[in-house]
Design an enzyme around this catalytic site. Structure first.
Site, mmCIF file in Angstrom:
data_model
loop_
_atom_site.group_PDB
_atom_site.id
_atom_site.type_symbol
_atom_site.label_atom_id
_atom_site.label_comp_id
_atom_site.label_asym_id
_atom_site.label_seq_id
_atom_site.Cartn_x
_atom_site.Cartn_y
_atom_site.Cartn_z
ATOM 1 N N SER A 142 0.856 -1.188 0.000
ATOM 2 C CA SER A 142 0.000 0.000 0.000
ATOM 3 C C SER A 142 0.884 1.227 0.000
ATOM 4 C CB SER A 142 -0.905 0.015 1.235
ATOM 5 O OG SER A 142 -1.547 1.270 1.388
ATOM 6 N N TYR A 155 -1.184 0.585 10.825
ATOM 7 C CA TYR A 155 -1.404 -0.088 9.538
ATOM 8 C C TYR A 155 -0.269 0.243 8.570
ATOM 9 C CZ TYR A 155 -3.580 -0.939 4.961
ATOM 10 O OH TYR A 155 -3.850 -1.356 3.682
#
Length: 249
Positions: A142, A155
């Site tokens: 990501s 995250y």
């Protein structure tokens, strides 16, 4: 072992939106395996793959956080279906950043699923593919891990670790016949981010899957989704830290 002759495509996280969309794009003429929790409830996903042209569709029970089960699962898949052709790691959680800042167990749970479990499964899959001398791995990183932001640092740090591990593994696999593709999507509008305000250059699961499938077919090592995020993050990584820490999500 299957007698179809088609190297299986295994989707770990077979219930995820991106995993499902990518599976449909890889299904034509393939033996598909969907691995997820409550595998007996994957009938709709399996039917969609048959409609997309899969030769056969199988389901397997898979709990990403059960690290001890990863090795036996990979071994049983190879024994039952032959060497894995493509393995897609489509599982992960976003978690609750606010909760994770004070609840250490929740912070660890996010990192365990998004990094530790991925490292474990990738290690088992890479070993099996090295033995076979072929295979493709697809890892979903990501842009949150390219430069970690204060707004989602738990995250983001897990994705940063995963991106680094996958990059190193890809180099280690060079010349073995095994390829690894790292997909780096931006904000994905889907179930995981429901209720959140989309960030600039947001994408859908369908767009992520389409770009990933194209990159896989073309033998790419990394794909940014959308591509414009790559030059953007080259610039963002140069921002002074006092500016970066004020950046919104």
């Amino acid at each position: 072992m299957d007698d179809t002759g088609a190297a299986p495509v295994v989707i770990f996280g077979g219930r995820s939106q991106i995993g499902g969309e990518l599976a449909r794009r890889l299904a034509a003429g393939a033996t598909m395996v969907l691995a997820a929790r409550n595998a007996d409830q994957l009938a709709d996903q399996a039917a969609a793959l048959r409609a997309a042209g899969a030769i056969a569709v199988h389901t397997r029970e898979f709990d990403a956080d059960d690290l001890a089960a990863h090795g036996p699962l990979v071994a049983s898949l190879v024994a039952e279906h032959g060497p894995i052709g493509t393995a897609v790691l489509a599982f992960g959680i976003l978690g609750d950043q606010a909760r994770a800042e004070t609840d250490a167990a929740h912070a660890v749970a996010i990192v365990h699923t998004d990094y530790v479990a991925q490292v474990s499964l990738l290690t088992h899959l890479a070993a099996a593919m090295r033995t076979a001398g072929r295979g493709s791995l697809v890892v979903f990183s990501s842009v949150a891990g390219i430069r970690v932001r204060r707004a989602n640092y738990v995250y983001g740090s897990a994705k940063a670790g995963l991106d680094g591990f996958a990059s190193g593994l890809a180099d280690a696999l060079h010349g073995t016949g095994v390829r690894l593709l790292i997909a780096r999507p931006g904000f994905v509008i889907g179930r995981m981010t429901e209720g959140m305000t989309p960030a600039p250059l947001s994408v859908t699961p369908e767009r992520v899957a389409a770009a990933t499938a194209c990159a896989l077919v073309n033998g790419k090592r990394v794909v940014w989704i959308p591509w414009a995020l790559r030059p953007m993050f080259v610039a963002l990584r140069l921002l002074p830290r006092f500016v970066w820490r004020r950046m919104p999500r």
